[in-house]
Design a protein around this motif. Structure first.
Motif, PDB file in Angstrom:
ATOM      1  N   ASP A   3      -0.210 -18.648 -25.117  1.00 40.94           N
ATOM      2  CA  ASP A   3      -0.070 -18.848 -26.560  1.00 40.94           C
ATOM      3  C   ASP A   3      -0.682 -17.662 -27.300  1.00 40.94           C
ATOM      4  O   ASP A   3      -1.828 -17.276 -27.029  1.00 40.94           O
ATOM      5  CB  ASP A   3      -0.769 -20.134 -27.007  1.00 40.94           C
ATOM      6  N   ILE A   4       0.076 -17.104 -28.222  1.00 36.86           N
ATOM      7  CA  ILE A   4      -0.432 -16.018 -29.069  1.00 36.86           C
ATOM      8  C   ILE A   4      -0.981 -16.656 -30.343  1.00 36.86           C
ATOM      9  O   ILE A   4      -0.222 -17.188 -31.168  1.00 36.86           O
ATOM     10  CB  ILE A   4       0.679 -15.005 -29.401  1.00 36.86           C
ATOM     11  N   VAL A   5      -2.292 -16.633 -30.478  1.00 38.89           N
ATOM     12  CA  VAL A   5      -2.971 -17.248 -31.615  1.00 38.89           C
ATOM     13  C   VAL A   5      -3.408 -16.137 -32.558  1.00 38.89           C
ATOM     14  O   VAL A   5      -4.004 -15.140 -32.130  1.00 38.89           O
ATOM     15  CB  VAL A   5      -4.189 -18.075 -31.157  1.00 38.89           C
ATOM     16  N   GLY A   6      -3.115 -16.297 -33.851  1.00 44.22           N
ATOM     17  CA  GLY A   6      -3.502 -15.262 -34.789  1.00 44.22           C
ATOM     18  C   GLY A   6      -3.245 -15.660 -36.218  1.00 44.22           C
ATOM     19  O   GLY A   6      -3.118 -16.848 -36.558  1.00 44.22           O
ATOM     20  N   ILE A   7      -3.154 -14.645 -37.085  1.00 41.07           N
ATOM     21  CA  ILE A   7      -2.971 -14.823 -38.524  1.00 41.07           C
ATOM     22  C   ILE A   7      -1.802 -13.958 -38.962  1.00 41.07           C
ATOM     23  O   ILE A   7      -1.649 -12.821 -38.505  1.00 41.07           O
ATOM     24  CB  ILE A   7      -4.250 -14.430 -39.290  1.00 41.07           C
ATOM     25  N   ALA A   8      -0.984 -14.490 -39.869  1.00 39.95           N
ATOM     26  CA  ALA A   8       0.130 -13.744 -40.465  1.00 39.95           C
ATOM     27  C   ALA A   8       0.320 -14.296 -41.878  1.00 39.95           C
ATOM     28  O   ALA A   8       0.780 -15.436 -42.046  1.00 39.95           O
ATOM     29  CB  ALA A   8       1.402 -13.894 -39.640  1.00 39.95           C
ATOM     30  N   THR A   9      -0.032 -13.512 -42.895  1.00 42.16           N
ATOM     31  CA  THR A   9      -0.016 -14.051 -44.250  1.00 42.16           C
ATOM     32  C   THR A   9       0.204 -12.941 -45.274  1.00 42.16           C
ATOM     33  O   THR A   9       0.110 -11.746 -44.958  1.00 42.16           O
ATOM     34  CB  THR A   9      -1.338 -14.795 -44.544  1.00 42.16           C
ATOM     35  N   HIS A  10       0.508 -13.401 -46.501  1.00 40.37           N
ATOM     36  CA  HIS A  10       0.725 -12.535 -47.659  1.00 40.37           C
ATOM     37  C   HIS A  10       0.638 -13.432 -48.890  1.00 40.37           C
ATOM     38  O   HIS A  10       0.982 -14.623 -48.828  1.00 40.37           O
ATOM     39  CB  HIS A  10       2.099 -11.853 -47.571  1.00 40.37           C
ATOM     40  N   PRO A  11       0.157 -12.910 -50.040  1.00 39.28           N
ATOM     41  CA  PRO A  11       0.116 -13.762 -51.237  1.00 39.28           C
ATOM     42  C   PRO A  11       1.483 -14.350 -51.588  1.00 39.28           C
ATOM     43  O   PRO A  11       1.564 -15.494 -52.049  1.00 39.28           O
ATOM     44  CB  PRO A  11      -0.388 -12.805 -52.325  1.00 39.28           C
ATOM     45  N   ASN A  12       2.569 -13.598 -51.378  1.00 42.02           N
ATOM     46  CA  ASN A  12       3.931 -14.094 -51.591  1.00 42.02           C
ATOM     47  C   ASN A  12       4.646 -14.201 -50.249  1.00 42.02           C
ATOM     48  O   ASN A  12       5.732 -13.642 -50.047  1.00 42.02           O
ATOM     49  CB  ASN A  12       4.703 -13.174 -52.543  1.00 42.02           C
ATOM     50  N   PHE A  13       4.035 -14.913 -49.331  1.00 42.19           N
ATOM     51  CA  PHE A  13       4.522 -14.990 -47.955  1.00 42.19           C
ATOM     52  C   PHE A  13       5.912 -15.610 -47.908  1.00 42.19           C
ATOM     53  O   PHE A  13       6.217 -16.595 -48.598  1.00 42.19           O
ATOM     54  CB  PHE A  13       3.551 -15.829 -47.120  1.00 42.19           C
ATOM     55  N   ALA A  14       6.743 -15.028 -47.039  1.00 41.55           N
ATOM     56  CA  ALA A  14       8.083 -15.577 -46.821  1.00 41.55           C
ATOM     57  C   ALA A  14       8.255 -16.027 -45.371  1.00 41.55           C
ATOM     58  O   ALA A  14       8.637 -17.164 -45.096  1.00 41.55           O
ATOM     59  CB  ALA A  14       9.147 -14.548 -47.181  1.00 41.55           C
ATOM     60  N   LYS A  15       7.950 -15.143 -44.407  1.00 44.25           N
ATOM     61  CA  LYS A  15       8.133 -15.470 -43.003  1.00 44.25           C
ATOM     62  C   LYS A  15       7.428 -14.412 -42.156  1.00 44.25           C
ATOM     63  O   LYS A  15       6.909 -13.420 -42.671  1.00 44.25           O
ATOM     64  CB  LYS A  15       9.621 -15.513 -42.637  1.00 44.25           C
TER      65      LYS A  15
ATOM     66  N   LEU B 182       9.930 -12.959 -29.701  1.00 45.27           N
ATOM     67  CA  LEU B 182       9.535 -14.322 -29.341  1.00 45.27           C
ATOM     68  C   LEU B 182       9.786 -15.288 -30.499  1.00 45.27           C
ATOM     69  O   LEU B 182      10.117 -16.454 -30.278  1.00 45.27           O
ATOM     70  CB  LEU B 182       8.052 -14.362 -28.944  1.00 45.27           C
ATOM     71  N   VAL B 183       9.570 -14.805 -31.711  1.00 45.17           N
ATOM     72  CA  VAL B 183       9.759 -15.618 -32.911  1.00 45.17           C
ATOM     73  C   VAL B 183      10.405 -14.735 -33.962  1.00 45.17           C
ATOM     74  O   VAL B 183      10.015 -13.579 -34.141  1.00 45.17           O
ATOM     75  CB  VAL B 183       8.414 -16.185 -33.439  1.00 45.17           C
ATOM     76  N   GLN B 184      11.394 -15.287 -34.686  1.00 46.61           N
ATOM     77  CA  GLN B 184      12.023 -14.572 -35.795  1.00 46.61           C
ATOM     78  C   GLN B 184      12.248 -15.543 -36.956  1.00 46.61           C
ATOM     79  O   GLN B 184      12.810 -16.622 -36.774  1.00 46.61           O
ATOM     80  CB  GLN B 184      13.361 -13.946 -35.368  1.00 46.61           C
ATOM     81  N   GLY B 185      11.752 -15.115 -38.131  1.00 45.91           N
ATOM     82  CA  GLY B 185      12.006 -15.899 -39.337  1.00 45.91           C
ATOM     83  C   GLY B 185      11.221 -17.187 -39.432  1.00 45.91           C
ATOM     84  O   GLY B 185      11.696 -18.126 -40.090  1.00 45.91           O
ATOM     85  N   ARG B 186      10.043 -17.277 -38.835  1.00 47.44           N
ATOM     86  CA  ARG B 186       9.250 -18.508 -38.964  1.00 47.44           C
ATOM     87  C   ARG B 186       8.573 -18.507 -40.329  1.00 47.44           C
ATOM     88  O   ARG B 186       7.818 -17.591 -40.665  1.00 47.44           O
ATOM     89  CB  ARG B 186       8.218 -18.611 -37.846  1.00 47.44           C
ATOM     90  N   SER B 187       8.801 -19.539 -41.109  1.00 38.82           N
ATOM     91  CA  SER B 187       8.325 -19.583 -42.494  1.00 38.82           C
ATOM     92  C   SER B 187       7.009 -20.327 -42.646  1.00 38.82           C
ATOM     93  O   SER B 187       6.669 -20.751 -43.744  1.00 38.82           O
ATOM     94  CB  SER B 187       9.399 -20.251 -43.375  1.00 38.82           C
ATOM     95  N   VAL B 188       6.257 -20.489 -41.555  1.00 34.39           N
ATOM     96  CA  VAL B 188       4.965 -21.167 -41.611  1.00 34.39           C
ATOM     97  C   VAL B 188       3.891 -20.119 -41.904  1.00 34.39           C
ATOM     98  O   VAL B 188       3.669 -19.209 -41.098  1.00 34.39           O
ATOM     99  CB  VAL B 188       4.655 -21.895 -40.288  1.00 34.39           C
ATOM    100  N   ARG B 189       3.242 -20.241 -43.052  1.00 37.40           N
ATOM    101  CA  ARG B 189       2.210 -19.270 -43.436  1.00 37.40           C
ATOM    102  C   ARG B 189       0.938 -19.535 -42.633  1.00 37.40           C
ATOM    103  O   ARG B 189       0.422 -20.652 -42.632  1.00 37.40           O
ATOM    104  CB  ARG B 189       1.928 -19.387 -44.933  1.00 37.40           C
ATOM    105  N   ALA B 190       0.445 -18.521 -41.948  1.00 38.92           N
ATOM    106  CA  ALA B 190      -0.730 -18.666 -41.069  1.00 38.92           C
ATOM    107  C   ALA B 190      -1.924 -17.961 -41.703  1.00 38.92           C
ATOM    108  O   ALA B 190      -2.228 -16.810 -41.395  1.00 38.92           O
ATOM    109  CB  ALA B 190      -0.433 -18.104 -39.686  1.00 38.92           C
ATOM    110  N   ASP B 191      -2.591 -18.667 -42.631  1.00 43.00           N
ATOM    111  CA  ASP B 191      -3.799 -18.109 -43.248  1.00 43.00           C
ATOM    112  C   ASP B 191      -5.010 -18.237 -42.336  1.00 43.00           C
ATOM    113  O   ASP B 191      -5.972 -17.477 -42.459  1.00 43.00           O
ATOM    114  CB  ASP B 191      -4.085 -18.819 -44.575  1.00 43.00           C
ATOM    115  N   THR B 192      -5.000 -19.209 -41.454  1.00 47.44           N
ATOM    116  CA  THR B 192      -6.079 -19.434 -40.493  1.00 47.44           C
ATOM    117  C   THR B 192      -5.501 -19.295 -39.086  1.00 47.44           C
ATOM    118  O   THR B 192      -4.268 -19.296 -38.909  1.00 47.44           O
ATOM    119  CB  THR B 192      -6.691 -20.828 -40.683  1.00 47.44           C
TER     120      THR B 192
END
Length: 235
Positions: free
Chosen positions: A56-68, A86-96
């Motif tokens: 499992d790749i655990v991490g953070i991916a975010t932006h104030p106007n996050f899209a994917k 591995l993943v394309q277009g996932r719209s789940v914002r990962a702030d944590t």
């Protein structure tokens, strides 16, 4: 020459430049990597350690106007090779810290790889974050568990044994004679009551030293007076 060949060269050059920029950053940086408002980080798996099986790749991916966000695996030595998404277009914002993707390393040959996280904003802008230092090692041998060896129990002998009493005989204690001094040939043995102690020897030594310094002092005084008398007469 096909039209796709220059694009592959440009893609490879861009990838090599990005990997050098990523390598220049500290591997153990505890903060989130940011480029403007784009932020990404890989927390697990740890770098510089072999990975195998499903990870499992655990991490953070975010932006104030996050899209994917997207996650891809790149060959660390040749970015012109196919990027495995591995993943394309996932719209789940990962702030944590979140499971961003699941990496089945068994689908990749053993070697060095780079994890790429691409973060998109709602305006269509995006930024790539490269995380090098991951080594797939599925070919390493798996230790085979060994079964414990059961202890061998020997059968007890049958029959009746007669207990024979043990007789202990105590002997009277015998005095142990002490060591007898052995005279050394040629060495005069001191008479009883006339032994010379260390304190007497030291006293005699220091007395001789005092007399020696006294005599040298008298002699030096006489020489000094003699020299003074001669000097006064020459005047």
């Amino acid at each position: 020459m096909t039209h796709g060949h220059p694009f592959r060269l440009l893609k490879g050059a861009l990838g090599i430049g990005l990997i050098w920029i990523s390598l220049a950053l500290p591997l153990g940086s505890p903060g989130v990597w940011a480029q403007g408002d784009f932020q990404a980080q890989v927390i697990s798996p740890p770098r510089d350690q072999p990975v195998w099986g499903t990870v499992d790749i655990v991490g953070i991916a975010t932006h104030p106007n996050f899209a994917k966000y997207d996650v891809a695996i790149l060959d660390a030595h040749d970015f012109s090779k196919e990027w495995r998404w591995l993943v394309q277009g996932r719209s789940v914002r990962a702030d944590t810290p979140t499971v961003l993707a699941t990496w089945d390393t068994r689908l990749f040959p053993d070697g060095e790889y780079v994890i790429l996280i691409r973060v998109w904003d709602q305006g269509g802008g995006w930024h790539d974050f490269l995380f090098p230092g991951y080594r797939v090692a599925n070919a390493q041998p798996t230790p085979t568990p060994t079964e414990p060896i059961a202890p061998t129990i020997e059968p007890e002998p049958t029959g009746t044994f007669a207990m024979t009493p043990t007789v202990q005989i105590e002997l009277p204690p015998t005095a142990t004679p002490g060591p007898t001094p052995t005279p050394i040939p040629g060495l005069r043995q001191p008479l009883p009551g006339s032994s010379l102690g260390l304190e007497a020897l030291l006293g005699a030594f220091f007395t001789g030293v005092r007399w020696t310094f006294t005599l040298f002092g008298v002699w030096g005084t006489l020489l000094l007076l003699r020299w003074g008398w001669r000097w006064w007469r020459r005047r």
